[in-house]
Design a protein around this motif. Structure first.
Motif, PDB file in Angstrom:
ATOM      1  N   VAL A  63       0.875  -1.344  -0.086  1.00  0.00           N
ATOM      2  CA  VAL A  63       0.218  -0.054   0.116  1.00  0.00           C
ATOM      3  C   VAL A  63       1.075   1.183   0.198  1.00  0.00           C
ATOM      4  O   VAL A  63       2.101   1.082   0.510  1.00  0.00           O
ATOM      5  CB  VAL A  63      -0.690   0.089   1.168  1.00  0.00           C
ATOM      6  CG1 VAL A  63      -1.911  -1.295   1.153  1.00  0.00           C
ATOM      7  CG2 VAL A  63      -0.308   0.121   2.537  1.00  0.00           C
ATOM      8  N   ARG A  64       0.326   2.383  -0.429  1.00  0.00           N
ATOM      9  CA  ARG A  64       1.041   3.583  -0.343  1.00  0.00           C
ATOM     10  C   ARG A  64       0.377   4.399   0.754  1.00  0.00           C
ATOM     11  O   ARG A  64      -0.935   4.607   0.742  1.00  0.00           O
ATOM     12  CB  ARG A  64       0.833   4.233  -1.648  1.00  0.00           C
ATOM     13  CG  ARG A  64       1.802   5.465  -1.822  1.00  0.00           C
ATOM     14  CD  ARG A  64       1.835   6.103  -3.062  1.00  0.00           C
ATOM     15  NE  ARG A  64       0.505   6.581  -3.812  1.00  0.00           N
ATOM     16  CZ  ARG A  64       0.053   7.614  -3.789  1.00  0.00           C
ATOM     17  NH1 ARG A  64       0.393   8.683  -2.904  1.00  0.00           N
ATOM     18  NH2 ARG A  64      -1.301   7.672  -4.176  1.00  0.00           N
ATOM     19  N   LEU A  89      -1.195   7.801   2.060  1.00  0.00           N
ATOM     20  CA  LEU A  89      -1.478   8.845   1.652  1.00  0.00           C
ATOM     21  C   LEU A  89      -1.321  10.025   2.710  1.00  0.00           C
ATOM     22  O   LEU A  89      -1.179  11.283   2.429  1.00  0.00           O
ATOM     23  CB  LEU A  89      -2.757   8.948   1.094  1.00  0.00           C
ATOM     24  CG  LEU A  89      -3.184   7.898   0.016  1.00  0.00           C
ATOM     25  CD1 LEU A  89      -4.629   7.786  -0.117  1.00  0.00           C
ATOM     26  CD2 LEU A  89      -2.458   8.211  -1.238  1.00  0.00           C
ATOM     27  N   ARG A  97     -11.082   3.350  -3.687  1.00  0.00           N
ATOM     28  CA  ARG A  97     -11.162   3.962  -2.439  1.00  0.00           C
ATOM     29  C   ARG A  97     -10.152   3.606  -1.344  1.00  0.00           C
ATOM     30  O   ARG A  97      -9.757   2.452  -1.647  1.00  0.00           O
ATOM     31  CB  ARG A  97     -12.664   3.924  -1.821  1.00  0.00           C
ATOM     32  CG  ARG A  97     -12.963   2.432  -1.351  1.00  0.00           C
ATOM     33  CD  ARG A  97     -14.324   2.451  -0.557  1.00  0.00           C
ATOM     34  NE  ARG A  97     -15.224   1.168  -0.994  1.00  0.00           N
ATOM     35  CZ  ARG A  97     -16.056   0.800  -0.273  1.00  0.00           C
ATOM     36  NH1 ARG A  97     -16.660   1.582   0.966  1.00  0.00           N
ATOM     37  NH2 ARG A  97     -16.498  -0.342  -0.389  1.00  0.00           N
ATOM     38  N   PRO A  98      -9.674   4.660  -0.490  1.00  0.00           N
ATOM     39  CA  PRO A  98      -8.642   4.105   0.254  1.00  0.00           C
ATOM     40  C   PRO A  98      -9.033   3.330   1.499  1.00  0.00           C
ATOM     41  O   PRO A  98     -10.111   3.258   1.472  1.00  0.00           O
ATOM     42  CB  PRO A  98      -8.273   5.562   0.897  1.00  0.00           C
ATOM     43  CG  PRO A  98      -9.375   6.458   0.636  1.00  0.00           C
ATOM     44  CD  PRO A  98     -10.148   5.921  -0.426  1.00  0.00           C
ATOM     45  N   ASP A 103      -3.696   3.727   0.350  1.00  0.00           N
ATOM     46  CA  ASP A 103      -3.926   3.400  -1.336  1.00  0.00           C
ATOM     47  C   ASP A 103      -3.765   1.949  -1.442  1.00  0.00           C
ATOM     48  O   ASP A 103      -2.333   1.722  -1.689  1.00  0.00           O
ATOM     49  CB  ASP A 103      -3.463   4.350  -2.340  1.00  0.00           C
ATOM     50  CG  ASP A 103      -3.984   4.458  -3.562  1.00  0.00           C
ATOM     51  OD1 ASP A 103      -4.959   3.509  -3.649  1.00  0.00           O
ATOM     52  OD2 ASP A 103      -3.334   4.805  -4.504  1.00  0.00           O
TER      53      ASP A 103
END
Length: 146
Positions: free
Chosen positions: A85-86, A88, A107-108, A102
């Motif tokens: 995941v990144r 945010l 959607r996050p 993300d």
């Protein structure tokens, strides 16, 4: 939930689950209940994510499972395996950080951590438990991750 021995959940005037609060939290009957009680991340499944779940966590997605979920408080950060995941952004909340991450979906999701993580960092998350939901959003199964 802390004031009752039993909780009744209604949606559009219909009962959807009636049980002890901890049973509803641990075994929601559908995606709506999972999100409403305990703020579960309920996200769409796609082929890319299904491949990651099988390769990284050893969990095979079954035909008919369209959504999956995990709770922010049941998620650890891993150096070796997990869902990439990144980050945010994050917000410090006293004893923990709440991060929005993300997964490359529409959607996050939210995760909790004791550590500070810089935005735009890619990390791996390891949910302890995954929930799967069918086309009608009913819970199909719960997978414990070891």
């Amino acid at each position: 939930m802390s004031l009752a021995d039993r909780v009744a959940l209604l949606r559009k005037g219909r009962f959807i689950q009636y049980d002890a609060p901890e049973k509803i939290y641990e075994h929601p009957v559908n995606a709506y209940v999972a999100e409403f009680i305990g703020g579960m991340n309920v996200l769409p499944l796609n082929d890319r994510l299904a491949g990651i779940l099988q390769e990284q966590l050893g969990v095979k997605v079954s035909t008919g499972e369209k959504l999956f979920g995990f709770r922010p408080e049941h998620t650890a950060i891993s150096d070796t395996r997990g869902i990439p995941v990144r980050v945010l952004g994050g917000e410090f909340r006293g004893e923990k950080w709440v991060y929005v991450v993300d997964l490359g979906l529409d959607r996050p999701a939210k995760i909790f951590s004791q550590s500070r993580i810089q935005a735009d960092t890619t990390i791996r998350i390891l949910p302890r438990r995954l929930y799967f939901f069918g086309e009608d959003e009913s819970t199909t199964r719960i997978e414990e991750i070891v």
